[in-house]
Design a protein around this motif. Sequence first.
Motif, PDB file in Angstrom:
ATOM      1  N   ASP A 189      69.474 -32.617  59.785  1.00 59.35           N
ATOM      2  CA  ASP A 189      68.990 -33.969  59.472  1.00 59.35           C
ATOM      3  C   ASP A 189      69.996 -34.752  58.636  1.00 59.35           C
ATOM      4  OD1 ASP A 189      66.614 -33.855  60.892  1.00 59.35           O
ATOM      5  OD2 ASP A 189      65.406 -33.255  59.159  1.00 59.35           O
ATOM      6  N   MET A 190      70.696 -34.078  57.735  1.00 61.68           N
ATOM      7  CA  MET A 190      71.693 -34.758  56.888  1.00 61.68           C
ATOM      8  C   MET A 190      72.947 -35.113  57.678  1.00 61.68           C
ATOM      9  SD  MET A 190      70.567 -35.396  53.898  1.00 61.68           S
ATOM     10  CE  MET A 190      72.014 -35.668  52.873  1.00 61.68           C
ATOM     11  N   ASP A 217      71.167 -45.358  55.922  1.00 61.08           N
ATOM     12  CA  ASP A 217      70.553 -46.623  56.348  1.00 61.08           C
ATOM     13  C   ASP A 217      69.554 -46.431  57.492  1.00 61.08           C
ATOM     14  OD1 ASP A 217      72.169 -46.149  58.545  1.00 61.08           O
ATOM     15  OD2 ASP A 217      73.316 -48.007  58.354  1.00 61.08           O
ATOM     16  N   ARG A 218      69.203 -45.179  57.771  1.00 59.70           N
ATOM     17  CA  ARG A 218      68.226 -44.792  58.795  1.00 59.70           C
ATOM     18  C   ARG A 218      68.732 -44.975  60.226  1.00 59.70           C
ATOM     19  NH1 ARG A 218      62.599 -44.123  56.533  1.00 59.70           N
ATOM     20  NH2 ARG A 218      62.913 -44.335  54.303  1.00 59.70           N
ATOM     21  N   THR A 219      70.038 -45.115  60.372  1.00 58.75           N
ATOM     22  CA  THR A 219      70.642 -45.065  61.697  1.00 58.75           C
ATOM     23  C   THR A 219      71.117 -43.625  61.915  1.00 58.75           C
ATOM     24  OG1 THR A 219      72.819 -45.704  60.862  1.00 58.75           O
ATOM     25  CG2 THR A 219      71.348 -47.490  61.628  1.00 58.75           C
ATOM     26  N   THR A 267      58.862 -37.561  47.952  1.00 61.33           N
ATOM     27  CA  THR A 267      59.715 -36.619  47.238  1.00 61.33           C
ATOM     28  C   THR A 267      61.158 -36.747  47.722  1.00 61.33           C
ATOM     29  OG1 THR A 267      57.862 -35.062  47.110  1.00 61.33           O
ATOM     30  CG2 THR A 267      60.056 -34.171  46.714  1.00 61.33           C
ATOM     31  N   LYS A 268      62.084 -36.861  46.786  1.00 62.80           N
ATOM     32  CA  LYS A 268      63.508 -36.864  47.152  1.00 62.80           C
ATOM     33  C   LYS A 268      63.881 -35.447  47.561  1.00 62.80           C
ATOM     34  CE  LYS A 268      68.097 -38.094  45.454  1.00 62.80           C
ATOM     35  NZ  LYS A 268      68.577 -38.313  46.796  1.00 62.80           N
ATOM     36  N   ARG A 269      64.559 -35.337  48.713  1.00 61.19           N
ATOM     37  CA  ARG A 269      64.901 -34.022  49.258  1.00 61.19           C
ATOM     38  C   ARG A 269      66.388 -33.950  49.556  1.00 61.19           C
ATOM     39  NH1 ARG A 269      61.411 -34.870  54.209  1.00 61.19           N
ATOM     40  NH2 ARG A 269      62.776 -33.292  55.063  1.00 61.19           N
ATOM     41  N   GLU A 270      66.964 -32.771  49.388  1.00 65.53           N
ATOM     42  CA  GLU A 270      68.388 -32.600  49.689  1.00 65.53           C
ATOM     43  C   GLU A 270      68.660 -32.462  51.179  1.00 65.53           C
ATOM     44  OE1 GLU A 270      69.872 -28.141  49.248  1.00 65.53           O
ATOM     45  OE2 GLU A 270      68.840 -28.794  47.448  1.00 65.53           O
ATOM     46  N   ASP A 271      67.612 -32.292  51.978  1.00 58.89           N
ATOM     47  CA  ASP A 271      67.781 -32.115  53.417  1.00 58.89           C
ATOM     48  C   ASP A 271      67.565 -33.396  54.220  1.00 58.89           C
ATOM     49  OD1 ASP A 271      65.071 -31.738  52.533  1.00 58.89           O
ATOM     50  OD2 ASP A 271      64.553 -31.082  54.547  1.00 58.89           O
ATOM     51  N   MET A 272      67.368 -34.530  53.532  1.00 58.01           N
ATOM     52  CA  MET A 272      67.128 -35.806  54.199  1.00 58.01           C
ATOM     53  C   MET A 272      67.801 -36.910  53.385  1.00 58.01           C
ATOM     54  SD  MET A 272      65.542 -36.387  56.975  1.00 58.01           S
ATOM     55  CE  MET A 272      64.891 -37.746  57.869  1.00 58.01           C
ATOM     56  N   PRO A 273      68.490 -37.863  54.036  1.00 56.03           N
ATOM     57  CA  PRO A 273      69.239 -38.864  53.267  1.00 56.03           C
ATOM     58  C   PRO A 273      68.392 -40.006  52.697  1.00 56.03           C
ATOM     59  CG  PRO A 273      69.635 -39.169  55.607  1.00 56.03           C
ATOM     60  CD  PRO A 273      68.785 -37.932  55.464  1.00 56.03           C
ATOM     61  N   TRP A 274      67.098 -39.954  52.846  1.00 58.53           N
ATOM     62  CA  TRP A 274      66.225 -40.962  52.247  1.00 58.53           C
ATOM     63  C   TRP A 274      64.908 -40.306  51.861  1.00 58.53           C
ATOM     64  CZ3 TRP A 274      67.453 -41.612  57.601  1.00 58.53           C
ATOM     65  CH2 TRP A 274      66.430 -41.223  58.477  1.00 58.53           C
ATOM     66  N   THR A 275      64.115 -41.024  51.095  1.00 58.52           N
ATOM     67  CA  THR A 275      62.792 -40.539  50.699  1.00 58.52           C
ATOM     68  C   THR A 275      61.754 -41.210  51.583  1.00 58.52           C
ATOM     69  OG1 THR A 275      63.536 -40.245  48.422  1.00 58.52           O
ATOM     70  CG2 THR A 275      61.152 -40.382  48.772  1.00 58.52           C
ATOM     71  N   GLU A 276      60.938 -40.411  52.209  1.00 61.17           N
ATOM     72  CA  GLU A 276      59.871 -40.947  53.054  1.00 61.17           C
ATOM     73  C   GLU A 276      58.734 -41.433  52.159  1.00 61.17           C
ATOM     74  OE1 GLU A 276      59.529 -37.183  55.011  1.00 61.17           O
ATOM     75  OE2 GLU A 276      60.323 -38.000  56.878  1.00 61.17           O
TER      76      GLU A 276
END
Length: 169
Positions: free
Chosen positions: A33-34, A40-42, A102-111
């Motif tokens: 995912d990262m 920017d969600r692209t 939750t901020k996660r290290e495996d995703m570049p944004w917080t859902e």
Amino acid sequence: MKKIIIIGCPGSGKSTFARKLSARTGLPLYYLDMIWHLPDRTTLSREEFAARLKKITDEEEWIIDGNYLRTMPFRLQQCDTVFFFDLPTEVCLAGAESRVGTKREDMPWTENSLDAEFRQWIVDFPINQLPHIRNLLSEYGQTIDIFTFHSRKEADAFINALPISSKEA
């Protein structure tokens, strides 16, 4: 166990397990995912994604967390070990819902919410993804070690049974 992929439904606990496995073994961890998603969600182009994935798999040791069915055959050809999270849909939905905000290290944004389309993708995972994953695991199962977890408790027991790596100590 030097080249590992971790697969399963979103929300099943793959990334949490991947972090624990990396900490225990000292192997470098990469989140698909990262790599695929930009802040920017692209997303990257498929070609750039494939090039980055190839660069990782050319390394001597790695853990790769994520499904990405279109690249799974390639990763299965490169790995020596698979951890497959085969958990009930309700557990996966609860897992995905619990990480909202939750901020996660495996995703570049917080859902900020569980997107309806993503929620449906999880609900449809047993129909749309699982048969393909099982077929691929059956195809590659003679040449790699496959560990299937049906609960997070099983995954934790596996981690706890591993010796501590000299890299971790």
